[in-house]
Scaffold this motif. Structure first.
Motif, PDB file in Angstrom:
ATOM      1  N   ASN A 331       6.836  -1.880  -0.332  1.00 28.63           N
ATOM      2  CA  ASN A 331       6.821  -0.599  -0.117  1.00 28.63           C
ATOM      3  C   ASN A 331       6.281  -0.051  -1.410  1.00 28.63           C
ATOM      4  OD1 ASN A 331       7.828   2.077   0.545  1.00 28.63           O
ATOM      5  ND2 ASN A 331       9.301   1.838  -0.803  1.00 28.63           N
ATOM      6  N   ASN A 335       2.972   2.292  -1.477  1.00 28.68           N
ATOM      7  CA  ASN A 335       2.737   3.640  -1.788  1.00 28.68           C
ATOM      8  C   ASN A 335       1.683   3.727  -3.004  1.00 28.68           C
ATOM      9  OD1 ASN A 335       5.034   4.535  -0.468  1.00 28.68           O
ATOM     10  ND2 ASN A 335       6.615   4.630  -2.220  1.00 28.68           N
ATOM     11  N   ASP A 362      -0.061   2.930 -10.922  1.00 35.23           N
ATOM     12  CA  ASP A 362      -1.380   3.445 -10.017  1.00 35.23           C
ATOM     13  C   ASP A 362      -2.117   4.783 -10.891  1.00 35.23           C
ATOM     14  OD1 ASP A 362      -0.346   6.084  -9.150  1.00 35.23           O
ATOM     15  OD2 ASP A 362       0.855   4.927  -7.893  1.00 35.23           O
ATOM     16  N   GLY A 366       0.134  11.166  -8.746  1.00 39.46           N
ATOM     17  CA  GLY A 366       1.459  11.371  -9.450  1.00 39.46           C
ATOM     18  C   GLY A 366       2.368  12.170  -8.927  1.00 39.46           C
ATOM     19  N   ILE A 367       3.426  12.548  -9.551  1.00 38.94           N
ATOM     20  CA  ILE A 367       4.658  13.254  -9.212  1.00 38.94           C
ATOM     21  C   ILE A 367       4.907  14.125 -10.204  1.00 38.94           C
ATOM     22  CG2 ILE A 367       6.892  12.783  -8.344  1.00 38.94           C
ATOM     23  CD1 ILE A 367       5.766   9.654  -8.389  1.00 38.94           C
ATOM     24  N   PHE A 371      10.463  16.651  -9.412  1.00 43.49           N
ATOM     25  CA  PHE A 371      10.678  15.917  -8.086  1.00 43.49           C
ATOM     26  C   PHE A 371      11.043  14.437  -8.619  1.00 43.49           C
ATOM     27  CE2 PHE A 371       8.855  13.325  -4.501  1.00 43.49           C
ATOM     28  CZ  PHE A 371       9.935  13.589  -3.761  1.00 43.49           C
ATOM     29  N   ILE A 375      13.201  11.500  -6.491  1.00 45.02           N
ATOM     30  CA  ILE A 375      12.458  10.713  -5.741  1.00 45.02           C
ATOM     31  C   ILE A 375      13.140   9.656  -4.798  1.00 45.02           C
ATOM     32  CG2 ILE A 375      11.614   8.992  -7.714  1.00 45.02           C
ATOM     33  CD1 ILE A 375       8.742   9.429  -6.647  1.00 45.02           C
ATOM     34  N   ALA A 380      13.487  12.278   0.625  1.00 41.80           N
ATOM     35  CA  ALA A 380      12.850  13.114  -0.264  1.00 41.80           C
ATOM     36  C   ALA A 380      11.447  12.743  -0.077  1.00 41.80           C
ATOM     37  CB  ALA A 380      13.395  12.563  -1.770  1.00 41.80           C
ATOM     38  N   GLY A 382       7.474  14.303  -1.512  1.00 40.61           N
ATOM     39  CA  GLY A 382       6.612  15.272  -2.430  1.00 40.61           C
ATOM     40  C   GLY A 382       5.413  15.607  -1.981  1.00 40.61           C
ATOM     41  N   VAL A 383       5.137  15.485  -0.791  1.00 38.26           N
ATOM     42  CA  VAL A 383       3.775  15.410  -0.224  1.00 38.26           C
ATOM     43  C   VAL A 383       3.689  16.368   1.081  1.00 38.26           C
ATOM     44  CG1 VAL A 383       2.632  13.656  -1.622  1.00 38.26           C
ATOM     45  CG2 VAL A 383       3.718  13.103   0.554  1.00 38.26           C
ATOM     46  N   ARG A 389       1.243  10.432   5.818  1.00 40.06           N
ATOM     47  CA  ARG A 389       2.470  10.144   6.527  1.00 40.06           C
ATOM     48  C   ARG A 389       3.651   9.447   5.879  1.00 40.06           C
ATOM     49  NH1 ARG A 389      -0.148  10.069  11.980  1.00 40.06           N
ATOM     50  NH2 ARG A 389       1.863  10.629  12.433  1.00 40.06           N
ATOM     51  N   GLY A 390       4.697   9.668   6.380  1.00 41.38           N
ATOM     52  CA  GLY A 390       5.877   8.827   5.922  1.00 41.38           C
ATOM     53  C   GLY A 390       7.225   9.541   6.275  1.00 41.38           C
ATOM     54  N   LEU A 391       8.405   8.737   6.113  1.00 40.72           N
ATOM     55  CA  LEU A 391       9.549   9.225   6.268  1.00 40.72           C
ATOM     56  C   LEU A 391      10.392   9.597   5.173  1.00 40.72           C
ATOM     57  CD1 LEU A 391      10.904   6.457   8.894  1.00 40.72           C
ATOM     58  CD2 LEU A 391       9.979   8.879   9.411  1.00 40.72           C
ATOM     59  N   VAL A 393      12.012   7.538   3.224  1.00 39.96           N
ATOM     60  CA  VAL A 393      13.058   6.933   3.026  1.00 39.96           C
ATOM     61  C   VAL A 393      12.718   5.495   2.156  1.00 39.96           C
ATOM     62  CG1 VAL A 393      14.417   7.834   4.924  1.00 39.96           C
ATOM     63  CG2 VAL A 393      12.872   5.940   5.135  1.00 39.96           C
TER      64      VAL A 393
HETATM   65  P1  ADP Z   1       7.296   8.172   1.729  1.00 38.57           P
HETATM   66  O1  ADP Z   1       6.129   7.602   0.997  1.00 38.57           O
HETATM   67  O2  ADP Z   1       7.503   7.680   3.252  1.00 38.57           O
HETATM   68  O3  ADP Z   1       7.302   9.682   1.783  1.00 38.57           O
HETATM   69  P2  ADP Z   1       9.082   7.200  -0.308  1.00 38.57           P
HETATM   70  O4  ADP Z   1      10.585   7.152  -0.324  1.00 38.57           O
HETATM   71  O5  ADP Z   1       8.334   5.719  -0.191  1.00 38.57           O
HETATM   72  O6  ADP Z   1       8.719   7.673   1.273  1.00 38.57           O
HETATM   73  O7  ADP Z   1       8.649   8.013  -1.063  1.00 38.57           O
HETATM   74  C1  ADP Z   1       9.245   9.475  -1.357  1.00 38.57           C
HETATM   75  C2  ADP Z   1       7.871  10.351  -1.892  1.00 38.57           C
HETATM   76  O8  ADP Z   1       7.630   9.882  -3.375  1.00 38.57           O
HETATM   77  C3  ADP Z   1       6.623  10.616  -1.453  1.00 38.57           C
HETATM   78  O9  ADP Z   1       6.919  11.094  -0.237  1.00 38.57           O
HETATM   79  C4  ADP Z   1       5.802  10.946  -2.441  1.00 38.57           C
HETATM   80  O10 ADP Z   1       5.890  12.205  -2.710  1.00 38.57           O
HETATM   81  C5  ADP Z   1       6.364  10.268  -3.672  1.00 38.57           C
HETATM   82  N1  ADP Z   1       5.703   8.876  -3.906  1.00 38.57           N
HETATM   83  C6  ADP Z   1       6.114   7.737  -3.945  1.00 38.57           C
HETATM   84  N2  ADP Z   1       5.273   6.685  -4.452  1.00 38.57           N
HETATM   85  C7  ADP Z   1       4.425   7.323  -5.228  1.00 38.57           C
HETATM   86  C8  ADP Z   1       3.297   7.179  -6.000  1.00 38.57           C
HETATM   87  N3  ADP Z   1       2.957   5.939  -6.143  1.00 38.57           N
HETATM   88  N4  ADP Z   1       2.584   8.117  -6.286  1.00 38.57           N
HETATM   89  C9  ADP Z   1       2.836   9.418  -5.937  1.00 38.57           C
HETATM   90  N5  ADP Z   1       3.871   9.876  -5.387  1.00 38.57           N
HETATM   91  C10 ADP Z   1       4.645   8.893  -4.855  1.00 38.57           C
END
Ligand code: ADP
Length: 429
Positions: A331, A335, A362, A366-367, A371, A375, A380, A382-383, A389-391, A393
């Motif tokens: 995961n 990501n 990476d 960024g975040i 958030f 996270i 949750a 953040g995009v 795409r994504g759930l 979770v």
């Molecule tokens: P998903 O990727 O399916 O949305 P995740 O639980 O893996 O679900 O991640 C939750 C949120 O965290 C993502 O929607 C994204 O906003 C943020 N995120 C996770 N990993 C990264 C990353 N490497 N860089 C930037 N944002 C990230």
């Protein structure tokens, strides 16, 4: 008058305290109950509590509520004088300080009301920030009561009452304030629970809608490929070249894997929320596990043109649930690829203080700092779903898996600069 801080602990069953309630006060409390019970709306309830206080007991009030992490959050400020009210709202900038003695945090910790009949300079300087002190002075507040809000046997917040009157608050006022706090506590708690339940239902519905969409996409692609193959087999004349057939079946396999991962995520969420996540532990060669996973991502990394550097130390063995740890590492890698903006990614596997360490960095999107705090929560994201795409979770499941192993997972990130996720897993379990 001298500054006098009194911790007031009146037992509500004590008739001497009840007797302190005059007939007018009992009428007021009965009306207050009616008003507070009239709505389950969280914000409306807070407004009602503040209105009841400034119209009947004090010139000024603050409502602070306890968060799950034990911190206190300011949720309402009101001054009875409408000209001063806008100015009074500046008190939002000075949330209660846990280090300050004899005020809000002490009332919350002890569960007892605190009465400051007359606030002298010395006391004010101890409890207020200097800018806050200016506001209190300008509002002319000189008598204070800090009364805990309780519900279901716990303190859920604190009501601050303040008065401009030359006649200071008395113990009788404390009794009335406590009686109001009993009713307000139950009303605020119910409204908060109702709001949380509504938010949870909304989040679940949103999740179901995203999940159905996510499940449908690979399924549609699989169906399409199968229809083409079947159609071609049924038409005896036309044959699909073997190479094309292979590509189509590979595609179908890839989409099926995606589908299987999504269903696996859904199953894991249900196991976590019902407390049924079990671990099947075995000896795991951590560096080999990470290398195996990376091999599976080779194709995707190449396709997306990523530059991935690794620093993997050998001989790190743990006793973990291999399949679940694999899920966490996969995961984090997927990501980094998804959000990495095609910029270099670095991966480190190491050992420190009897802990196995996995770090992935990476240089992508960024975040934001707010958030980062959410996270690892369920659903949750953040995009925008339009772009990624994504759930929402993956990280929630990862955190639960790592914590079930006694480890920890953390994030550090700067918006538009990149993210660093680190996992620590105990080597001895
Ligand atoms: P998903 O990727 O399916 O949305 P995740 O639980 O893996 O679900 O991640 C939750 C949120 O965290 C993502 O929607 C994204 O906003 C943020 N995120 C996770 N990993 C990264 C990353 N490497 N860089 C930037 N944002 C990230």
């Amino acid at each position: 008058m001298q500054t006098e801080s009194i911790m007031v602990n009146m037992n509500r069953k004590d008739t001497s305290a009840s007797r302190l309630l005059a007939k007018d006060n009992l009428l007021f409390l009965s009306e207050a109950s009616n008003i507070l019970n009239s709505s389950l709306d969280y914000n409306a309830t807070l407004v009602s509590v503040a209105d009841l206080i400034v119209s009947n007991i004090a010139d000024f009030c603050i409502i602070d509520l306890m968060e799950r992490n034990g911190h206190i959050r300011r949720v309402a400020v009101k001054d009875a004088d409408s000209h001063l009210n806008t100015f009074a709202q500046q008190m939002y900038n000075y949330p209660p300080n846990p280090k300050v003695k004899g005020a809000i945090y002490d009332a919350a910790r002890s569960g007892k009301a605190i009465l400051i009949p007359f606030a002298e300079e010395e006391w004010l300087k101890q409890v207020a920030y200097s800018e806050e002190l200016q506001i209190i002075r300008r509002l002319g507040l000189n008598s204070h009561m800090f009364v805990p809000l309780k519900s279901r046997g716990r303190v859920i917040g604190v009501l601050t009452f303040a008065s401009r009157s030359s006649a200071p608050f008395t113990k009788e006022d404390v009794v009335l304030a406590e009686e109001l706090a009993v009713r307000a506590g139950i009303a605020v708690d119910n409204a908060r629970l109702y709001k949380e339940a509504q938010d949870a239902v909304r989040a679940r519905d949103e999740f179901l809608s995203i999940a159905s969409h996510e499940l449908k996409t690979p399924l549609t692609s699989i169906l399409l490929q199968l229809q083409i193959v079947l159609g071609s087999i049924r038409k005896e004349s036309s044959e699909i070249p073997t190479k094309r057939l292979e590509t189509m079946l590979e595609n179908t396999e890839q989409q099926s894997k995606k589908l299987s991962k999504l269903i696996n995520d859904l199953l894991n969420i249900s196991l976590i929320t019902t407390g049924r996540l079990t671990l099947d532990k075995e000896k795991v060669n951590f560096p080999n596990l990470v290398k195996d996973i990376l091999r599976r991502y080779e194709e995707q990394i190449k396709k997306s043109n990523y530059d991935v550097t690794t620093e993997i130390r050998n001989n790190i063995f743990g006793c973990w649930d291999k399949v679940r740890i694999e899920q966490v590492i996969s995961n984090l890698i997927s990501n980094a690829i998804k959000y990495g903006d095609r910029k270099p990614i670095s991966i480190q596997v190491n050992k420190r203080n009897n802990q196995a360490l996995f770090i992935i960095k990476d240089n992508g999107i960024g975040i934001t700092s707010p958030f980062q705090k959410q996270i690892f929560e369920r659903f949750a994201r953040g995009v925008s779903p339009k772009h990624y795409r994504g759930l929402g979770v993956g990280l929630y499941i990862s955190k639960n898996i790592i914590e079930a192993h006694g480890g920890s997972i953390k994030v550090k990130s700067v918006l538009r600069k990149g993210s660093l996720f680190s996992v620590e897993l105990p080597l001895k379990n």
